[in-house]
Write a protein that holds these residues in place. Structure first.
Motif, mmCIF file in Angstrom:
data_model
loop_
_atom_site.group_PDB
_atom_site.id
_atom_site.type_symbol
_atom_site.label_atom_id
_atom_site.label_comp_id
_atom_site.label_asym_id
_atom_site.label_seq_id
_atom_site.Cartn_x
_atom_site.Cartn_y
_atom_site.Cartn_z
ATOM 1 N N GLU A 77 0.837 -1.207 0.000
ATOM 2 C CA GLU A 77 0.000 0.000 0.000
ATOM 3 C C GLU A 77 0.865 1.248 0.000
ATOM 4 O O GLU A 77 0.564 2.242 -0.680
ATOM 5 N N GLU A 78 1.965 1.222 0.741
ATOM 6 C CA GLU A 78 2.863 2.374 0.768
ATOM 7 C C GLU A 78 3.658 2.494 -0.536
ATOM 8 O O GLU A 78 4.054 3.595 -0.919
ATOM 9 N N LEU A 95 1.414 4.399 -2.826
ATOM 10 C CA LEU A 95 1.486 5.815 -2.476
ATOM 11 C C LEU A 95 2.769 6.443 -3.030
ATOM 12 O O LEU A 95 2.749 7.551 -3.559
ATOM 13 N N TYR A 125 2.595 13.688 5.206
ATOM 14 C CA TYR A 125 2.559 12.233 5.348
ATOM 15 C C TYR A 125 3.664 11.749 6.294
ATOM 16 O O TYR A 125 3.410 10.992 7.240
ATOM 17 N N LYS A 176 -7.563 10.497 9.290
ATOM 18 C CA LYS A 176 -6.760 9.282 9.466
ATOM 19 C C LYS A 176 -7.657 8.055 9.570
ATOM 20 O O LYS A 176 -7.314 6.970 9.090
ATOM 21 N N GLU A 228 -4.698 4.264 5.132
ATOM 22 C CA GLU A 228 -3.578 3.815 4.284
ATOM 23 C C GLU A 228 -2.655 4.961 3.881
ATOM 24 O O GLU A 228 -1.497 4.742 3.516
ATOM 25 N N THR A 229 -3.146 6.211 3.943
ATOM 26 C CA THR A 229 -2.287 7.365 3.616
ATOM 27 C C THR A 229 -2.144 8.305 4.815
ATOM 28 O O THR A 229 -1.788 9.476 4.643
ATOM 29 N N LYS A 230 -2.405 7.795 6.007
ATOM 30 C CA LYS A 230 -2.294 8.585 7.242
ATOM 31 C C LYS A 230 -3.135 9.862 7.178
ATOM 32 O O LYS A 230 -2.760 10.898 7.725
ATOM 33 N N VAL A 288 -4.047 11.932 -1.164
ATOM 34 C CA VAL A 288 -3.047 11.626 -2.191
ATOM 35 C C VAL A 288 -3.705 11.286 -3.521
ATOM 36 O O VAL A 288 -3.217 11.661 -4.579
ATOM 37 N N TYR A 289 -4.837 10.579 -3.445
ATOM 38 C CA TYR A 289 -5.459 10.043 -4.657
ATOM 39 C C TYR A 289 -6.716 10.816 -5.044
ATOM 40 O O TYR A 289 -7.447 11.311 -4.186
ATOM 41 N N GLN A 315 -9.775 9.552 -3.414
ATOM 42 C CA GLN A 315 -10.020 9.983 -2.034
ATOM 43 C C GLN A 315 -10.874 11.247 -1.998
ATOM 44 O O GLN A 315 -11.715 11.411 -1.118
ATOM 45 N N LYS A 339 -5.515 6.729 -8.324
ATOM 46 C CA LYS A 339 -5.072 5.556 -7.568
ATOM 47 C C LYS A 339 -5.159 4.282 -8.406
ATOM 48 O O LYS A 339 -4.307 3.394 -8.288
#
Length: 802
Positions: free
Chosen positions: A450-451, A454, A472, A482, A487-489, A493-494, A497, A565
């Motif tokens: 997952e990271e 990212l 991040y 969160k 998954e992205t704290k 990012v996406y 999202q 994503k």
């Protein structure tokens, strides 16, 4: 009625400097009501008709042949002319026009004067020929672009509904399939998707590698079940609406990655599958860009523009700048303005294919090739309602094939793989093979798949500048975010999202959430205001109004940096496969990489970290050799030596130095090539005194001249005095030879007693205590090699901080 003609456009490359985008506004300015286009090809016809409709000017097209000019009045006339152009029949039943006037080839008299063209006309000059052009006054044309369309290929051997009846589907999967299928049928894009499936099936049938997917199509479960993509979107919480929703007015976009070496083979297979004349590539044009337009203007005028221009010449910024220029500079600017965008060469669309139900020769102008090229650009085809299928050649799939990597979509959790990626060992790794990729890998330190997704999504300059990465790494996001995006704290990012948060907090429908994504990414202010009101009102019920307003601002800010994503998920699989192979079998990984891309400092250093020593080429292994701890470079790494020369030596099976010399003399191999082979160290196994070998080569390759000297010596007792002075090859010689032949002084890394600290400077950019060598642009010890501006004529030991 004022009539302009006969016009030749810049798509008659080298014969006109009149672009369609200039033709119509200037013609309108001079009061022309009608424009007569006269060319021996159909390349301009579609755009010409579209521009004419936009500017409300009557279009008349003349098709020029060796027998004269023919009038096209209707869509059927256009088809007849195109079939003639494509060689389908010689009998043109069209009205012939007798007209002998100079051609309009320039937008302005100013440009015509610069080219010193006295035979051709500019747009204004057309006013002088109104009597001669009056023959067109009563001619009416009936071109209807909307009705001139190709029939898309119809797939009849598969039904999308069959997908739902597949066994072993869970309730959730059946629900998702039904939902997606309903949208697809509403938008009437079933056939497009099935055609893509047929392309993929044809590739598989012919043993041609297809990537796991790319772009938003990876978010469709139906597309996954059809075998077009290979990643289950439900497992990664990917949104179908990012790919397709009922508010979308264009066809879905499903791009395919294909093994780069097999793209042509696939197209040939598709020709057999669909029909030879039903598939074509698409014409594109190379045009004068900013620099070439400025250079051409300078060539024509004899001076250059002092004011700097770095953006498109026709941009508002430059138009504003124009007002303050001197008259001389304005003249230069005018010239560059009309030159920018002129077509200078024909090319072919890198990926696009057109697939038709009908014979394309009856609808569109084609250049005859093994795979025909439709001579209308993609912008023209869009006017006609024709969509392309993008088949992209991806070198990385070729690389995967050579490494014999098997695709896998489970157990993507090898700890060794993530450990080395986190160190920044990204050379040769798909999507991360850059200094930025290396830097971000070291910052993010991906610990799981997952990271890694990212990491691929943020591997762009934008996120680095936006503060997204700091947020991040520092774990700065609000707690409620969160929880939603663990998954992205909690960092946005996406693109998906943005859509998801609009649905969860803003109570948007899935379709509305995609409209929001588009609006913020395109900065459509009116739409954003409407969406903001709804979002803040609804989100305030769950988080306070201040927080909701702040969150929407964050959405606006990060939208321009957010990444698809679905695309990142698919590509992260390729990244993982390569990474796992690299860190489990580094010598074979780097050998195949070097065969494709060549050797560089990063290859040398990362191989060193992974316990593999890069060794000089060896004449016994012309295509290189990999063992657990060593990699012998292939012979064609040597400058000026190609794979064909390597193949010659592969067949020779040389076992001694004497074999080598006999072989090169018999094969008449160029002396320069022989010297480069020696300098590279490829004969060190037989004799490592390279300087002496170079001297011996000079003597041996004299051939018949040397034989005559021997005969003369025997007959007359005369013998040429040869030097018996012993020749030694110094370390400096080795470094010089290797830089000359392969670009890097590898022998310097093999000397005893040097430090092993330089790799820390390479990886972590920290100061180190070095006991190594400086030579020319290289700093070297036993662990690494770094490019440097340090130059030292004499090779010497360097013991100091760097």
């Amino acid at each position: 009625m004022k009539i302009l003609g006969p016009v030749v456009t810049s798509k008659s490359i080298g014969k006109s400097y009149l672009q369609l985008r200039d033709l119509f506004p200037i013609a309108k300015r001079y009061g022309y009501n009608c424009i007569v286009l006269s060319e021996p090809h159909p390349r301009s016809w579609v755009s010409f008709i579209v521009y004419a409709q936009k500017y409300r000017i009557k279009p008349i097209i003349l098709y020029e042949t060796a027998n004269g000019k023919y009038l096209l009045q209707t869509n059927n006339d256009i088809r007849s002319a195109i079939m003639h152009y494509n060689g389908l029949g010689n009998n043109l039943r069209l009205k012939k026009i007798d007209m002998d006037l100079p051609y309009v080839k320039y937008p302005t008299d100013f440009l015509k004067d610069i080219f010193k063209d006295e035979e051709s006309l500019c747009i204004k000059d057309g006013l002088k020929y109104q009597n001669e052009l009056s023959i067109f006054s009563n001619i009416e044309t009936y071109y209807n672009i909307g009705n001139y369309r190709f029939d898309e290929y119809k797939v009849t051997d598969y039904n999308l509904t069959d997908t739902i009846s597949q066994k072993d589907l869970t309730f959730e999967e059946k629900r998702r399939l039904s939902y997606e299928l309903n949208i697809i049928k509403k938008l009437k894009v079933e056939n497009y998707i099935l055609t893509v499936k047929k392309i993929v099936d044809t590739a598989k049938k012919n043993g041609i590698s297809v990537g796991p997917g790319r772009g938003s199509a990876v978010g469709s479960f139906l597309v996954y079940k059809l075998g077009i993509t290979k990643v289950n979107p439900i497992e990664y919480d990917l949104l179908f609406e990012r790919f397709l929703n009922e508010y979308r007015h264009e066809l879905p976009d499903i791009d395919l990655d294909i093994d780069a070496e097999k793209r042509v083979d696939l197209i040939k297979a598709l020709q057999k599958e669909f029909g030879e004349n039903k598939i074509s590539q698409i014409r594109t044009y190379s045009t004068m860009k900013i620099k070439s337009a400025l250079k051409k203007a300078e060539e024509l005028l004899g001076y250059n523009l002092e004011a700097k221009i770095n953006t498109p010449i026709r941009s508002k910024e430059n138009i504003d700048k124009f007002k303050s220029l001197s008259q001389k500079e304005k003249t230069f600017f005018y010239a560059a303005y009309y030159l920018e965008g002129i077509e200078v060469a024909e090319s072919v669309h890198a990926a696009g294919l057109i697939i038709s139900q009908n014979d394309l020769r009856t609808f569109s102008p084609l250049e005859k090739k093994e795979v025909p090229i439709i001579e209308w650009e993609m912008s023209d085809l869009k006017y006609l309602g024709v969509e392309k299928f993008d088949i992209l050649a991806l070198d990385t799939l070729t690389f995967l094939k050579r490494l014999q990597i098997k695709e896998k979509y489970r157990e993507l959790n090898d700890s060794k793989t993530f450990h080395y990626l986190s160190k920044g060992l990204t050379k040769g790794i798909f999507q991360l093979d850059s200094k930025l990729g290396q830097k971000l890998a070291q910052r993010i330190k991906p610990k799981n798949f997952e990271e890694l997704i990212l990491l691929l999504a943020i591997n762009r300059p934008g996120p680095l500048e936006s503060g997204m990465i700091d947020q991040y790494v520092n774990d700065d996001s609000p707690e409620y975010l969160k929880k939603i995006f663990s998954e992205t704290k909690g960092v946005l990012v996406y693109q998906e999202q943005i859509m998801k948060i609009a649905q969860i907090l803003g109570e948007f429908s899935p379709q509305e959430s995609d409209l929001l994504r588009k609006a913020v990414s395109k900065k459509e202010k009116d739409k954003i205001t409407t969406f903001k009101n709804k979002f803040v009102t609804n989100a305030s019920k769950k988080i306070d109004e201040k927080e909701a307003t702040l969150l929407f601002s964050q959405i606006e800010n990060f939208a321009q940096y957010a990444f698809n994503k679905s695309h990142a998920v698919a590509y992260a699989h390729i990244t993982y496969w390569l990474s796992e192979k690299k860190f489990k079998d580094p010598s074979n990984f780097f050998l195949e990489y070097v065969k494709i891309k060549g050797v560089d400092v990063d290859v040398i250093n990362e191989a060193s970290v992974l316990g593999v020593k890069i060794k000089l080429p060896d004449i016994r292994y012309p295509f290189g050799l990999a063992s657990e701890t060593e990699l012998i470079l292939p012979l064609y790494i040597i400058k000026g030596i190609g794979r064909n020369v390597s193949q010659i030596f592969e067949e020779a099976k040389l076992l001694s130095l004497e074999n080598f010399f006999n072989f090169i003399i018999n094969k008449n191999i160029n002396r320069n090539i022989v010297e480069l082979i020696i300098k590279s160290g490829a004969l060190d196994y037989f004799n490592n005194n390279r300087k002496n070998l170079l001297r011996e080569t000079t003597q041996r390759v004299k051939g018949k001249v040397q034989q005559l000297e021997d005969i003369k010596s025997t007959l007359f007792g005369e013998r040429e005095q040869k030097s018996t002075k012993k020749v030694e090859t110094t370390l400096q010689d080795l470094a010089q030879y290797e830089i000359e032949s392969i670009g890097f002084p590898l022998s310097l890394m093999s000397q005893k007693g040097l430090s092993n600290t330089l790799i820390d400077k390479y990886l972590y950019r920290q100061k180190v205590y070095l006991d190594g060598y400086v030579y020319r642009d290289f700093i070297v010890d036993n662990s690494a090699m770094i490019n440097s501006k340090v130059y030292n004529k004499n090779l010497k030991r360097l013991i100091k901080y760097i």
